[in-house]
Design a protein around this motif. Structure first.
Motif, PDB file in Angstrom:
ATOM      1  N   GLY A  49       0.810  -1.218   0.000  1.00 52.03           N
ATOM      2  CA  GLY A  49       0.000   0.000   0.000  1.00 52.03           C
ATOM      3  C   GLY A  49       0.838   1.259   0.000  1.00 52.03           C
ATOM      4  O   GLY A  49       0.365   2.326  -0.405  1.00 52.03           O
ATOM      5  N   TYR A  50       2.103   1.151   0.450  1.00 53.01           N
ATOM      6  CA  TYR A  50       3.045   2.281   0.441  1.00 53.01           C
ATOM      7  C   TYR A  50       4.377   1.850  -0.166  1.00 53.01           C
ATOM      8  O   TYR A  50       5.441   2.202   0.323  1.00 53.01           O
ATOM      9  N   ASP A  51       4.274   1.079  -1.252  1.00 58.01           N
ATOM     10  CA  ASP A  51       5.489   0.521  -1.841  1.00 58.01           C
ATOM     11  C   ASP A  51       5.549   0.701  -3.355  1.00 58.01           C
ATOM     12  O   ASP A  51       6.376   0.084  -4.026  1.00 58.01           O
ATOM     13  N   ASP A  52       4.691   1.533  -3.918  1.00 56.57           N
ATOM     14  CA  ASP A  52       4.684   1.752  -5.366  1.00 56.57           C
ATOM     15  C   ASP A  52       4.868   3.249  -5.617  1.00 56.57           C
ATOM     16  O   ASP A  52       3.908   4.010  -5.688  1.00 56.57           O
ATOM     17  N   TRP A  53       6.132   3.655  -5.721  1.00 53.31           N
ATOM     18  CA  TRP A  53       6.479   5.078  -5.747  1.00 53.31           C
ATOM     19  C   TRP A  53       7.042   5.503  -7.100  1.00 53.31           C
ATOM     20  O   TRP A  53       7.741   4.738  -7.759  1.00 53.31           O
ATOM     21  N   ARG A  54       6.754   6.714  -7.471  1.00 55.57           N
ATOM     22  CA  ARG A  54       7.463   7.417  -8.527  1.00 55.57           C
ATOM     23  C   ARG A  54       7.791   8.798  -7.976  1.00 55.57           C
ATOM     24  O   ARG A  54       6.974   9.406  -7.278  1.00 55.57           O
ATOM     25  N   CYS A  55       8.964   9.282  -8.290  1.00 54.92           N
ATOM     26  CA  CYS A  55       9.418  10.555  -7.726  1.00 54.92           C
ATOM     27  C   CYS A  55      10.035  11.408  -8.827  1.00 54.92           C
ATOM     28  O   CYS A  55      10.591  10.878  -9.799  1.00 54.92           O
ATOM     29  N   ILE A  56       9.950  12.711  -8.668  1.00 53.46           N
ATOM     30  CA  ILE A  56      10.605  13.624  -9.598  1.00 53.46           C
ATOM     31  C   ILE A  56      11.415  14.643  -8.816  1.00 53.46           C
ATOM     32  O   ILE A  56      11.016  15.078  -7.741  1.00 53.46           O
ATOM     33  N   LEU A  64      15.984  16.844   6.617  1.00 52.07           N
ATOM     34  CA  LEU A  64      14.922  16.449   5.693  1.00 52.07           C
ATOM     35  C   LEU A  64      13.609  16.981   6.247  1.00 52.07           C
ATOM     36  O   LEU A  64      13.196  16.599   7.337  1.00 52.07           O
ATOM     37  N   THR A  65      13.002  17.876   5.488  1.00 56.91           N
ATOM     38  CA  THR A  65      11.716  18.439   5.884  1.00 56.91           C
ATOM     39  C   THR A  65      10.676  17.997   4.870  1.00 56.91           C
ATOM     40  O   THR A  65      10.800  18.297   3.679  1.00 56.91           O
ATOM     41  N   GLY A  66       9.687  17.262   5.352  1.00 56.32           N
ATOM     42  CA  GLY A  66       8.629  16.785   4.477  1.00 56.32           C
ATOM     43  C   GLY A  66       7.376  17.627   4.629  1.00 56.32           C
ATOM     44  O   GLY A  66       7.051  18.093   5.728  1.00 56.32           O
ATOM     45  N   PHE A  67       6.687  17.831   3.516  1.00 58.07           N
ATOM     46  CA  PHE A  67       5.426  18.579   3.526  1.00 58.07           C
ATOM     47  C   PHE A  67       4.377  17.787   2.761  1.00 58.07           C
ATOM     48  O   PHE A  67       4.677  17.221   1.704  1.00 58.07           O
ATOM     49  N   GLY A  68       3.177  17.738   3.287  1.00 58.16           N
ATOM     50  CA  GLY A  68       2.077  17.242   2.480  1.00 58.16           C
ATOM     51  C   GLY A  68       1.912  18.141   1.270  1.00 58.16           C
ATOM     52  O   GLY A  68       1.890  19.364   1.396  1.00 58.16           O
ATOM     53  N   ALA A  69       1.819  17.545   0.072  1.00 59.87           N
ATOM     54  CA  ALA A  69       1.838  18.351  -1.146  1.00 59.87           C
ATOM     55  C   ALA A  69       0.548  18.294  -1.947  1.00 59.87           C
ATOM     56  O   ALA A  69       0.339  19.109  -2.844  1.00 59.87           O
ATOM     57  N   ALA A  70      -0.324  17.345  -1.619  1.00 62.96           N
ATOM     58  CA  ALA A  70      -1.520  17.154  -2.447  1.00 62.96           C
ATOM     59  C   ALA A  70      -2.442  18.366  -2.427  1.00 62.96           C
ATOM     60  O   ALA A  70      -3.179  18.600  -3.382  1.00 62.96           O
ATOM     61  N   ASP A  71      -2.406  19.142  -1.355  1.00 67.43           N
ATOM     62  CA  ASP A  71      -3.303  20.292  -1.218  1.00 67.43           C
ATOM     63  C   ASP A  71      -2.598  21.612  -1.496  1.00 67.43           C
ATOM     64  O   ASP A  71      -3.042  22.672  -1.045  1.00 67.43           O
ATOM     65  N   LYS A  72      -1.498  21.583  -2.260  1.00 62.44           N
ATOM     66  CA  LYS A  72      -0.723  22.792  -2.525  1.00 62.44           C
ATOM     67  C   LYS A  72      -0.520  22.965  -4.034  1.00 62.44           C
ATOM     68  O   LYS A  72       0.604  22.833  -4.545  1.00 62.44           O
ATOM     69  N   PRO A  73      -1.574  23.289  -4.772  1.00 64.64           N
ATOM     70  CA  PRO A  73      -1.424  23.460  -6.226  1.00 64.64           C
ATOM     71  C   PRO A  73      -0.435  24.555  -6.587  1.00 64.64           C
ATOM     72  O   PRO A  73       0.135  24.537  -7.687  1.00 64.64           O
ATOM     73  N   LEU A 122       3.422  21.507  -9.158  1.00 58.99           N
ATOM     74  CA  LEU A 122       3.753  20.122  -9.460  1.00 58.99           C
ATOM     75  C   LEU A 122       2.539  19.422 -10.092  1.00 58.99           C
ATOM     76  O   LEU A 122       1.405  19.710  -9.718  1.00 58.99           O
ATOM     77  N   PRO A 123       2.770  18.490 -11.024  1.00 62.12           N
ATOM     78  CA  PRO A 123       1.640  17.743 -11.581  1.00 62.12           C
ATOM     79  C   PRO A 123       0.949  16.930 -10.483  1.00 62.12           C
ATOM     80  O   PRO A 123       1.610  16.364  -9.615  1.00 62.12           O
ATOM     81  N   ALA A 124      -0.359  16.870 -10.532  1.00 61.38           N
ATOM     82  CA  ALA A 124      -1.125  16.139  -9.498  1.00 61.38           C
ATOM     83  C   ALA A 124      -0.964  14.644  -9.629  1.00 61.38           C
ATOM     84  O   ALA A 124      -1.033  13.917  -8.640  1.00 61.38           O
TER      85      ALA A 124
END
Length: 333
Positions: free
Chosen positions: A269-276, A316-325, A329-331
């Protein structure tokens, strides 16, 4: 000062104000939007707040248009309004200071901190507004430890290079108060940034180094391979980690990775990643996209912002990105 002695922008602004020409007012002030937003971001550490306060600056400028006489440049006048708009905002908020955390080695965190998208920075690389060392997350966080008026003094004096008299006039303080506030602010900044260069007005690099690009590439490859050991090798032992706005944090690589694994990283469930690869705050970053078993697309989840020292990730600073159009970044991938 007569109209003949004014700069072209200042004379045009006064003419627009006298004639109630809103279109010309917008043309004259809009060119400062990007740098004013950076200024508000330094004051507030939150991109959405900085957008709002930049707009508030323009609204106040229109309301105060009759008071502009050209005794200062239009840019200086707008910075003065923006600074005081931010101070008014901070005076009304009790949730815009670092909060304590129960993590060994970590003093506090900023749950309101947001990344700044590089695509919206001013284009002129010589502008003090875009100097890398004054837009990086470490600087933005350190500034938040200052009381608001000290914060304003430091930014006006040491980042923008304003003389003390100009800063005092903008903040309606005495010269002695400005000088005292600056000295106290510099002490705090040295405490918060002990290993960083503190002369922000001297030339700074803007481009990512070869090491930074290589580490981002390796970080992405480890994520996409679900390689915990490979990820661990990229981290300094004394890694500082924070995930915002949820407030997760750690002060060692081992504790950070343990937390990620306990949270399900690289598990079904958290093992299929693509990153840019990308950049925010003039820093290397990776945008992380997750595909869940019931979804055909990889969807933007987080952005990981990296501070790299000697080929290793020190912060390393992580941010939730889904709610930051506004990150641009492409959705989905």
């Amino acid at each position: 000062m007569t109209d003949e002695m004014l700069g072209a922008d200042e004379a045009a602004f006064i003419a627009a104000a006298r004639s109630e020409d809103t279109a010309q007012f917008a043309v004259l002030t809009e060119r400062y939007r990007h740098e004013l937003r950076v200024h508000c971001y330094r004051m507030l550490a939150n991109y959405e707040d900085s957008q709002d306060l930049t707009q508030e600056t323009f609204l106040r400028a229109w309301k105060k248009r009759a008071s502009f006489r050209g005794h200062a440049t239009l840019r200086t006048w707008l910075y003065r309004i923006a600074t005081n708009a931010c101070l008014d905002f901070l005076d009304k908020r009790n949730d815009r200071t670092p909060v304590p955390v129960e993590v060994p080695g970590a003093t506090a965190e900023l749950r309101y901190l947001q990344p700044y998208p590089d695509r919206t920075l001013p284009e002129d690389p010589q502008e003090s507004a875009v100097a890398r060392e004054t837009i990086e997350l470490a600087f933005i966080v350190a500034v938040q430890y200052l009381p608001p008026r000290q914060r304003a003094v430091l930014i006006l004096r040491d980042v923008l290079g304003w003389p003390a008299s100009k800063a005092a006039d903008a903040l309606e303080l005495s010269l002695a108060s400005v000088n005292s506030a600056l000295q106290r602010a510099r002490v705090t900044m040295r405490e918060q940034l002990p290993d960083r260069r503190l002369d922000w007005r001297s030339p700074a690099t803007h481009e990512l180094s070869h090491d930074e690009r290589a580490v981002v590439k390796s970080y992405i490859e480890a994520h996409e391979r679900n390689d915990v050991d490979g990820l661990m090798l990229l981290l300094r032992d004394d890694l500082r980690f924070a995930m915002l706005p949820v407030g997760a944090s750690a002060s060692t690589a081992e504790s950070a990775v343990d937390g990620w694994v306990r949270g399900g990283l690289f598990q079904p469930g958290y093992d299929d990643w693509r990153c840019i690869p990308t950049t925010v705050n003039r820093m290397p970053a990776a945008a992380l996209y997750l595909r869940t078993p019931d979804d055909p697309e990889f969807r933007l989840l987080n952005i990981a912002v990296l501070h790299i020292v000697d080929g290793k990730i020190a912060e390393l600073t992580g941010f939730g990105a889904a709610d930051k159009p506004w990150l641009g970044l492409p959705a989905t991938l």
